[in-house]
Design an enzyme around this catalytic site. Structure first.
Site, PDB file in Angstrom:
ATOM      1  N   TYR A  71      30.898 -24.538 -49.899  1.00 30.07           N
ATOM      2  CA  TYR A  71      29.947 -25.359 -50.097  1.00 30.07           C
ATOM      3  C   TYR A  71      29.234 -25.552 -48.744  1.00 30.07           C
ATOM      4  O   TYR A  71      29.833 -26.259 -47.851  1.00 30.07           O
ATOM      5  CB  TYR A  71      30.874 -26.963 -50.476  1.00 30.07           C
ATOM      6  CG  TYR A  71      31.366 -26.854 -51.936  1.00 30.07           C
ATOM      7  CD1 TYR A  71      30.939 -26.139 -52.776  1.00 30.07           C
ATOM      8  CD2 TYR A  71      32.223 -28.038 -52.075  1.00 30.07           C
ATOM      9  CE1 TYR A  71      31.414 -26.003 -54.051  1.00 30.07           C
ATOM     10  CE2 TYR A  71      32.876 -28.203 -53.460  1.00 30.07           C
ATOM     11  CZ  TYR A  71      32.444 -27.190 -54.555  1.00 30.07           C
ATOM     12  OH  TYR A  71      32.915 -27.253 -55.846  1.00 30.07           O
ATOM     13  N   PHE A 228      31.195 -31.092 -62.778  1.00 30.35           N
ATOM     14  CA  PHE A 228      29.745 -31.534 -63.228  1.00 30.35           C
ATOM     15  C   PHE A 228      30.129 -32.560 -64.474  1.00 30.35           C
ATOM     16  O   PHE A 228      29.067 -32.625 -65.264  1.00 30.35           O
ATOM     17  CB  PHE A 228      29.085 -30.377 -63.948  1.00 30.35           C
ATOM     18  CG  PHE A 228      28.611 -29.588 -62.587  1.00 30.35           C
ATOM     19  CD1 PHE A 228      28.565 -29.718 -61.362  1.00 30.35           C
ATOM     20  CD2 PHE A 228      27.861 -28.352 -62.877  1.00 30.35           C
ATOM     21  CE1 PHE A 228      28.037 -29.022 -60.275  1.00 30.35           C
ATOM     22  CE2 PHE A 228      27.263 -27.504 -62.081  1.00 30.35           C
ATOM     23  CZ  PHE A 228      27.251 -27.913 -60.909  1.00 30.35           C
ATOM     24  N   LEU A 230      29.334 -35.636 -64.263  1.00 24.64           N
ATOM     25  CA  LEU A 230      28.328 -36.714 -64.308  1.00 24.64           C
ATOM     26  C   LEU A 230      27.118 -36.048 -64.279  1.00 24.64           C
ATOM     27  O   LEU A 230      25.908 -36.525 -64.796  1.00 24.64           O
ATOM     28  CB  LEU A 230      28.437 -37.415 -63.138  1.00 24.64           C
ATOM     29  CG  LEU A 230      29.559 -38.766 -62.960  1.00 24.64           C
ATOM     30  CD1 LEU A 230      29.203 -39.330 -61.701  1.00 24.64           C
ATOM     31  CD2 LEU A 230      29.869 -39.498 -64.158  1.00 24.64           C
ATOM     32  N   PRO A 235      22.529 -37.233 -71.855  1.00 24.31           N
ATOM     33  CA  PRO A 235      21.925 -36.232 -73.046  1.00 24.31           C
ATOM     34  C   PRO A 235      20.614 -37.270 -73.614  1.00 24.31           C
ATOM     35  O   PRO A 235      20.647 -38.300 -73.387  1.00 24.31           O
ATOM     36  CB  PRO A 235      22.766 -36.053 -73.946  1.00 24.31           C
ATOM     37  CG  PRO A 235      23.832 -37.588 -73.961  1.00 24.31           C
ATOM     38  CD  PRO A 235      23.839 -37.777 -72.497  1.00 24.31           C
TER      39      PRO A 235
END
Length: 299
Positions: A71, A228, A230, A235
């Site tokens: 990261y 992932f 959040l 949609p």
């Protein structure tokens, strides 16, 4: 300071079938968004806030933090150590190996046994630990290295005492079953959220989401850690989740976390954010109580 620690009332056990089980509160924090955006590369735009987010998360009852040395290239590990070392006794820091970042910022496999050892040693050094409590092997499809070779290397590193518990990430159902044949799998970290129940990898024709492996996790007491969660919570046709969110006077993102917490007691969400305000909003989601009717309506 407004405190939400009382909302983190449910717990989950990692390594329940081992001699060294670890129990954590059932809402963690994922650090990926603390790095430079949008490419998850370099230092955060607001470094003081990034450090404060980590401190506040722990102050408010979060004792499971997810990271990886790729990261931003060690950025999140270094932030964690700067903000929290020496670590509280009940804090579990989970990292991932199996990938790295190239100089062009691309994500590439790093999953040969010797490469996994390099990653583990790097995580130990940057996190200032003698043993990492939980390490996920992150599958990179079609990397050219057999799955069993990489996972076997993970268990060898566990035998050496560098890893306490071994987990898997981004796995298919078949890979999880294969992993269980090779040794004790403590956790699985796959993409999963209200609107992202299953993840189909068009490039390789494989499902690597949460829904398709949740039954195995339940049967073996393996916590499912959605990533992932959040990112995929909004949609285009979000009518149902919007209605229930309005009913409980919370945001759609908070309702997505509440849905995950109610979906199964074996789910440990790790929502990530680079905003202190959003961190506190995420923690509040642990206090949302959904009825059976709410869950049936959401599907």
């Amino acid at each position: 300071m407004l405190t939400f620690s009382s909302t983190l009332k449910s717990t989950i056990t990692i390594g329940a079938n081992t001699a060294q089980p670890l129990t954590v509160n059932r809402l963690g924090y994922g650090t990926m968004r603390l790095t430079g955006s949008p490419q998850i590369w370099g230092e955060p735009a607001d470094r003081p806030q990034a450090l404060q987010i980590l401190k506040t998360a722990v102050e408010e009852g979060v004792n499971f933090i997810d990271t990886a040395d790729y990261y931003g290239r060690d950025i999140t590990n270094r932030l964690i150590a700067e903000a929290l070392y020496p670590y509280p006794n009940n804090l579990l820091i989970c990292t991932k190996v199996g990938a790295t970042r190239a100089d062009d910022k691309s994500w590439v496999p790093f999953n040969r046994p010797d490469e996994l050892r390099i990653s583990i040693e790097n995580n130990l050094r940057t996190l200032k630990q003698e043993q990492i409590s939980l390490v996920h092997f992150r599958v990179m499809p079609n990397s050219g290295i057999p799955f069993e070779e990489s996972v076997g290397a993970m268990f060898n590193l566990q035998k050496e005492g560098k890893i306490q518990h071994v987990g898997l990430s981004n796995v298919t159902r078949a890979e999880l079953e294969q992993g269980l044949d090779l040794g004790n799998i403590a956790t699985v970290e796959n993409m999963y959220g209200y609107s992202q129940r299953t993840t189909f990898d068009n490039g390789h024709g494989e499902n690597r989401g949460g829904e398709e492996i949740l039954d195995i996790c339940k049967a073996h007491q393996i916590p499912l850690i959605p990533y992932f969660s959040l990112y995929t919570s909004l949609p285009a046709n979000a009518d149902k989740i919007m209605q229930i969110a309005q009913k409980h006077n919370v945001s759609v993102a908070q309702m997505n976390l509440a849905w995950l917490l109610h979906r199964s007691p074996m789910i440990l969400p790790i929502p990530g954010t680079s905003s202190l305000v959003h961190l506190k909003e995420n923690l509040q989601a642990a206090a949302v109580e959904l009825s059976a009717e709410d869950m049936e309506f959401l599907g």
